[in-house]
Enzyme design. Structure first.
Site, PDB file in Angstrom:
ATOM      1  N   ARG A  32      -1.595  -6.534  -8.362  1.00  0.00           N
ATOM      2  CA  ARG A  32      -0.498  -7.473  -8.099  1.00  0.00           C
ATOM      3  C   ARG A  32      -0.449  -8.615  -9.100  1.00  0.00           C
ATOM      4  NH1 ARG A  32      -2.737  -8.236  -2.182  1.00  0.00           N
ATOM      5  NH2 ARG A  32      -4.511  -8.201  -3.606  1.00  0.00           N
ATOM      6  N   HIS A  39       0.842  -1.208   0.000  1.00  0.00           N
ATOM      7  CA  HIS A  39       0.000   0.000   0.000  1.00  0.00           C
ATOM      8  C   HIS A  39       0.873   1.251   0.000  1.00  0.00           C
ATOM      9  CE1 HIS A  39      -3.163  -2.561   2.316  1.00  0.00           C
ATOM     10  NE2 HIS A  39      -3.637  -2.378   1.101  1.00  0.00           N
ATOM     11  N   LYS A  51     -18.311  -5.405   8.404  1.00  0.00           N
ATOM     12  CA  LYS A  51     -17.042  -6.122   8.377  1.00  0.00           C
ATOM     13  C   LYS A  51     -16.353  -6.032   9.737  1.00  0.00           C
ATOM     14  CE  LYS A  51     -13.216  -6.419   5.226  1.00  0.00           C
ATOM     15  NZ  LYS A  51     -12.483  -5.848   4.117  1.00  0.00           N
ATOM     16  N   SER A  75      -3.054  -7.474   3.348  1.00  0.00           N
ATOM     17  CA  SER A  75      -3.369  -7.302   4.774  1.00  0.00           C
ATOM     18  C   SER A  75      -3.758  -8.646   5.383  1.00  0.00           C
ATOM     19  CB  SER A  75      -4.513  -6.301   4.944  1.00  0.00           C
ATOM     20  OG  SER A  75      -4.146  -5.053   4.433  1.00  0.00           O
TER      21      SER A  75
END
Ligand code: PNS
Length: 159
Positions: free
Chosen positions: A90, A17, A41, A128
């Site tokens: 990615r 990030h 969440k 993460s």
């Protein structure tokens, strides 16, 4: 003027990030890093904690501001007059989901553009989720997260 928004959960912020933030800050005149607060969440860190972490690791970047938002990204982007969203890629899985999100955002608001930045090769496996997995079992997370926030993560898993 290019005002960009880089949204995410940042739970926690990773070196991947941070690399995208630093590179986007060189492209945009202003960059707003926007932390998603999704009430459905379960996060490891509260949005205040995530904001603090992002402020700590971006304090060397004078054109970067940290904010939180709920709801749709395009609504938040419009509210701050940002015209471009930044996303990191990615791999092809990221590309598929990110391209879909871009198309939905464009359906919702035709003015919304996305700039995709290819992740640095050192960060291709970082997420993460992977940070939390490794930290849960006491593994080394030094190569995954900015040094300023390592202790905050380790502290969570001591409890
Ligand atoms: O950290 P993430 O999970 O990669 O971040 C994803 C994020 C926050 C960019 C994305 O889920 C988002 O924009 N959520 C807000 C709701 C929204 O606008 N969705 C887009 C339509 S699919």
């Amino acid at each position: 003027m290019l005002k960009a928004v880089y949204a995410g959960s940042f739970d926690p912020v990773t070196l991947g990030h941070l690399d995208i933030i630093e590179r986007a800050a060189r492209i945009a005149d202003e960059l707003v890093v926007a932390i998603l607060e999704n009430p459905n969440k379960n996060y490891l860190f509260t949005s205040e904690e995530r904001k603090y972490h992002l402020e700590l690791v971006t304090k060397h970047l004078s054109n970067v501001e940290i904010a939180s938002f709920q709801g749709l990204l395009i609504d938040f982007a419009n509210s701050i007059h940002a015209n471009v969203a930044i996303r990191g890629l990615r791999n092809t899985l990221d590309f598929t989901s990110e391209f879909q999100m871009h198309l939905i955002n464009r359906q919702l608001d035709t003015k919304m553009e996305t700039i995709f930045l290819a992740a640095d090769e050192d960060h291709l496996a970082l997420s993460s989720t992977n940070v939390k997995e490794v930290a849960t079992f006491g593994g080394n997370i030094d190569f995954m997260v900015p040094k300023e926030i390592r202790e905050f993560i380790l502290e969570k898993y001591k409890k």
